[in-house]
Design a protein around this motif. Sequence first.
Motif, PDB file in Angstrom:
ATOM      1  N   ALA A 256       0.829  -1.210   0.000  1.00  0.00           N
ATOM      2  CA  ALA A 256       0.000   0.000   0.000  1.00  0.00           C
ATOM      3  C   ALA A 256       0.860   1.256   0.000  1.00  0.00           C
ATOM      4  N   PRO A 257       0.444   2.280  -0.754  1.00  0.00           N
ATOM      5  CA  PRO A 257       1.225   3.521  -0.784  1.00  0.00           C
ATOM      6  C   PRO A 257       1.059   4.340   0.494  1.00  0.00           C
ATOM      7  N   SER A 258       2.022   5.195   0.769  1.00  0.00           N
ATOM      8  CA  SER A 258       1.896   6.217   1.820  1.00  0.00           C
ATOM      9  C   SER A 258       1.817   7.565   1.111  1.00  0.00           C
ATOM     10  N   ASP A 259       0.791   8.351   1.439  1.00  0.00           N
ATOM     11  CA  ASP A 259       0.683   9.682   0.834  1.00  0.00           C
ATOM     12  C   ASP A 259      -0.087  10.587   1.785  1.00  0.00           C
ATOM     13  N   LEU A 260      -0.507  11.752   1.292  1.00  0.00           N
ATOM     14  CA  LEU A 260      -1.167  12.713   2.176  1.00  0.00           C
ATOM     15  C   LEU A 260      -2.483  12.187   2.744  1.00  0.00           C
ATOM     16  N   SER A 261      -3.087  11.208   2.073  1.00  0.00           N
ATOM     17  CA  SER A 261      -4.364  10.663   2.557  1.00  0.00           C
ATOM     18  C   SER A 261      -4.180   9.584   3.606  1.00  0.00           C
ATOM     19  N   GLY A 262      -2.982   9.040   3.739  1.00  0.00           N
ATOM     20  CA  GLY A 262      -2.793   8.001   4.751  1.00  0.00           C
ATOM     21  C   GLY A 262      -1.511   7.223   4.518  1.00  0.00           C
ATOM     22  N   LYS A 263      -0.944   6.745   5.643  1.00  0.00           N
ATOM     23  CA  LYS A 263       0.269   5.922   5.525  1.00  0.00           C
ATOM     24  C   LYS A 263      -0.118   4.495   5.167  1.00  0.00           C
ATOM     25  N   SER A 264       0.886   3.708   4.786  1.00  0.00           N
ATOM     26  CA  SER A 264       0.575   2.353   4.317  1.00  0.00           C
ATOM     27  C   SER A 264      -0.041   1.492   5.432  1.00  0.00           C
ATOM     28  N   ASP A 265       0.436   1.652   6.693  1.00  0.00           N
ATOM     29  CA  ASP A 265      -0.141   0.802   7.758  1.00  0.00           C
ATOM     30  C   ASP A 265      -1.601   1.173   8.027  1.00  0.00           C
ATOM     31  N   TYR A 266      -1.931   2.446   7.825  1.00  0.00           N
ATOM     32  CA  TYR A 266      -3.333   2.865   7.966  1.00  0.00           C
ATOM     33  C   TYR A 266      -4.172   2.212   6.856  1.00  0.00           C
ATOM     34  N   ARG A 267      -3.621   2.194   5.646  1.00  0.00           N
ATOM     35  CA  ARG A 267      -4.348   1.560   4.535  1.00  0.00           C
ATOM     36  C   ARG A 267      -4.517   0.050   4.794  1.00  0.00           C
ATOM     37  N   GLU A 268      -3.505  -0.566   5.379  1.00  0.00           N
ATOM     38  CA  GLU A 268      -3.624  -2.011   5.675  1.00  0.00           C
ATOM     39  C   GLU A 268      -4.764  -2.246   6.670  1.00  0.00           C
ATOM     40  N   HIS A 269      -4.844  -1.361   7.677  1.00  0.00           N
ATOM     41  CA  HIS A 269      -5.945  -1.450   8.645  1.00  0.00           C
ATOM     42  C   HIS A 269      -7.292  -1.282   7.923  1.00  0.00           C
ATOM     43  N   LEU A 270      -7.346  -0.263   7.038  1.00  0.00           N
ATOM     44  CA  LEU A 270      -8.600  -0.038   6.300  1.00  0.00           C
ATOM     45  C   LEU A 270      -8.974  -1.256   5.456  1.00  0.00           C
ATOM     46  N   ALA A 271      -7.977  -1.870   4.827  1.00  0.00           N
ATOM     47  CA  ALA A 271      -8.275  -3.028   3.972  1.00  0.00           C
ATOM     48  C   ALA A 271      -8.955  -4.131   4.786  1.00  0.00           C
ATOM     49  N   ARG A 272      -8.473  -4.353   5.998  1.00  0.00           N
ATOM     50  CA  ARG A 272      -9.073  -5.415   6.836  1.00  0.00           C
ATOM     51  C   ARG A 272     -10.512  -5.044   7.228  1.00  0.00           C
ATOM     52  N   VAL A 273     -10.679  -3.790   7.678  1.00  0.00           N
ATOM     53  CA  VAL A 273     -12.014  -3.356   8.127  1.00  0.00           C
ATOM     54  C   VAL A 273     -13.011  -3.366   6.961  1.00  0.00           C
ATOM     55  N   LEU A 274     -12.577  -2.816   5.813  1.00  0.00           N
ATOM     56  CA  LEU A 274     -13.488  -2.700   4.664  1.00  0.00           C
ATOM     57  C   LEU A 274     -13.801  -4.062   4.055  1.00  0.00           C
ATOM     58  N   THR A 275     -12.827  -4.975   4.107  1.00  0.00           N
ATOM     59  CA  THR A 275     -13.091  -6.327   3.580  1.00  0.00           C
ATOM     60  C   THR A 275     -14.177  -7.002   4.400  1.00  0.00           C
ATOM     61  N   LYS A 276     -14.063  -6.880   5.702  1.00  0.00           N
ATOM     62  CA  LYS A 276     -15.106  -7.487   6.557  1.00  0.00           C
ATOM     63  C   LYS A 276     -16.476  -6.887   6.217  1.00  0.00           C
ATOM     64  N   ARG A 277     -16.533  -5.558   6.136  1.00  0.00           N
ATOM     65  CA  ARG A 277     -17.817  -4.903   5.828  1.00  0.00           C
ATOM     66  C   ARG A 277     -18.344  -5.333   4.462  1.00  0.00           C
ATOM     67  N   ALA A 278     -17.446  -5.363   3.474  1.00  0.00           N
ATOM     68  CA  ALA A 278     -17.883  -5.684   2.103  1.00  0.00           C
ATOM     69  C   ALA A 278     -18.416  -7.114   2.023  1.00  0.00           C
ATOM     70  N   VAL A 279     -17.708  -8.047   2.672  1.00  0.00           N
ATOM     71  CA  VAL A 279     -18.131  -9.455   2.600  1.00  0.00           C
ATOM     72  C   VAL A 279     -19.458  -9.651   3.338  1.00  0.00           C
ATOM     73  N   LEU A 280     -19.572  -9.068   4.528  1.00  0.00           N
ATOM     74  CA  LEU A 280     -20.828  -9.231   5.278  1.00  0.00           C
ATOM     75  C   LEU A 280     -21.996  -8.583   4.528  1.00  0.00           C
ATOM     76  N   SER A 281     -21.747  -7.413   3.915  1.00  0.00           N
ATOM     77  CA  SER A 281     -22.831  -6.761   3.153  1.00  0.00           C
ATOM     78  C   SER A 281     -23.210  -7.607   1.946  1.00  0.00           C
ATOM     79  N   ALA A 282     -22.193  -8.135   1.234  1.00  0.00           N
ATOM     80  CA  ALA A 282     -22.495  -8.966   0.058  1.00  0.00           C
ATOM     81  C   ALA A 282     -23.267 -10.216   0.490  1.00  0.00           C
ATOM     82  N   ALA A 283     -22.822 -10.836   1.569  1.00  0.00           N
ATOM     83  CA  ALA A 283     -23.433 -12.105   1.994  1.00  0.00           C
ATOM     84  C   ALA A 283     -24.845 -11.924   2.520  1.00  0.00           C
ATOM     85  N   SER A 284     -25.166 -10.714   2.960  1.00  0.00           N
ATOM     86  CA  SER A 284     -26.517 -10.528   3.518  1.00  0.00           C
ATOM     87  C   SER A 284     -27.447  -9.844   2.524  1.00  0.00           C
ATOM     88  N   SER A 285     -26.984  -9.632   1.275  1.00  0.00           N
ATOM     89  CA  SER A 285     -27.864  -8.926   0.330  1.00  0.00           C
ATOM     90  C   SER A 285     -28.638  -9.922  -0.529  1.00  0.00           C
TER      91      SER A 285
END
Length: 285
Positions: A256-285
């Motif tokens: 993951a890149p580091s830039d003004l919007s966020g460092k790479s470790d922040y993006r890694e955290h987001l990837a985990r959180v958003l993946t959980k949300r995306a999968v649960l939303s897909a599975a319940s739709s």
Amino acid sequence: MIPAEFEYTRPSSIAEAVAAIAEAGEDGKILGGGQSLIPILRLRLAYPSTIIDVSRVDDMRGVREDGDAILIGSMTTHHDVMHDALVVEHAPLIAQATETVADPQVRHRGTFGGALAHADPAGDLGAVALALGCEFVANGANGERRIPASEFFLDYLTTALSPDEVLTAIRVPKLGAGWSSHYEKFNRVAQAWSIVAVAALVKRENGSISEARIGLTNMGSTPLRSSAVEQALAGADVSDEAVSAAAEHAADGTNAPSDLSGKSDYREHLARVLTKRAVLSAASS
Ligand SMILES: Cc1cc2nc3c(=O)[nH]c(=O)nc-3n(C[C@H](O)[C@H](O)[C@H](O)COP(=O)(O)OP(=O)(O)OC[C@H]3O[C@@H](n4cnc5c(N)ncnc54)[C@H](O)[C@@H]3O)c2cc1C
């Protein structure tokens, strides 16, 4: 802010477009909706000798059935893609992700194929095309060829298209029974580019997930598929606990890149959180 001088040509068929690109050689540049290319020209980050404007090639616009797939003309605007009945029925993930692209003005000019050919890893449609297993139809002097999405994105703003090829269409396999999808985008303000986003496709059988496909936006120099999450989800329950455990792998193998919007470790955290949300939303739709 004024582009360098260039020749301008506007073909009206795929054959004319291919001939124009061949004639222009390596210094030619294809113009789609212009939403990314025009600013690049104005900043003089590129100074092609010839611009080949393919936005009026009728054969490269619109959506049609193609057996077990739908074929989206590369010059179909984002606006037309997200409102198309075939896209909504057979590839709702594309419609949902496209709705998050920029603002109405950009969506009325920018095109599905232009965005994919531009290959910005922060663009929303690359991860979607990867997760859906799309094929890219390219036409050049040697005829037509199809490039699987998994081989299309080579590096930052770099694709497998040769300089003498035009992307004419994108073939999107229809989703079969049992599949559902969700695009989860995290951005600072509405209509902004993704800091990170996740495209999730989930197939449910007998109450659990039999297969999943996960695409990641802005987690490297290209859009990515998360095979670690996909493997962890195969056979998992549709429960908060099981999906959380699988989503913990979302940053595996990414860069993951580091830039003004966020460092790479922040993006890694987001990837985990958003993946959980995306999968649960897909599975319940
Ligand atoms: C303010 C703003 C906000 C944006 N926000 C987002 C966002 O949130 N998410 C997102 O995904 N995108 C976003 N975009 C990008 C938008 O999706 C553009 O439409 C897209 O990047 C380029 O599409 P285009 O048709 O305008 O292509 P162009 O700008 O015309 O071309 C882009 C590149 O692709 C090449 N190209 C175009 N068409 C073809 C073709 N048929 N064959 C081969 N090469 C081709 C060009 O040569 C050029 O290199 C934003 C753009 C703007 C201006």
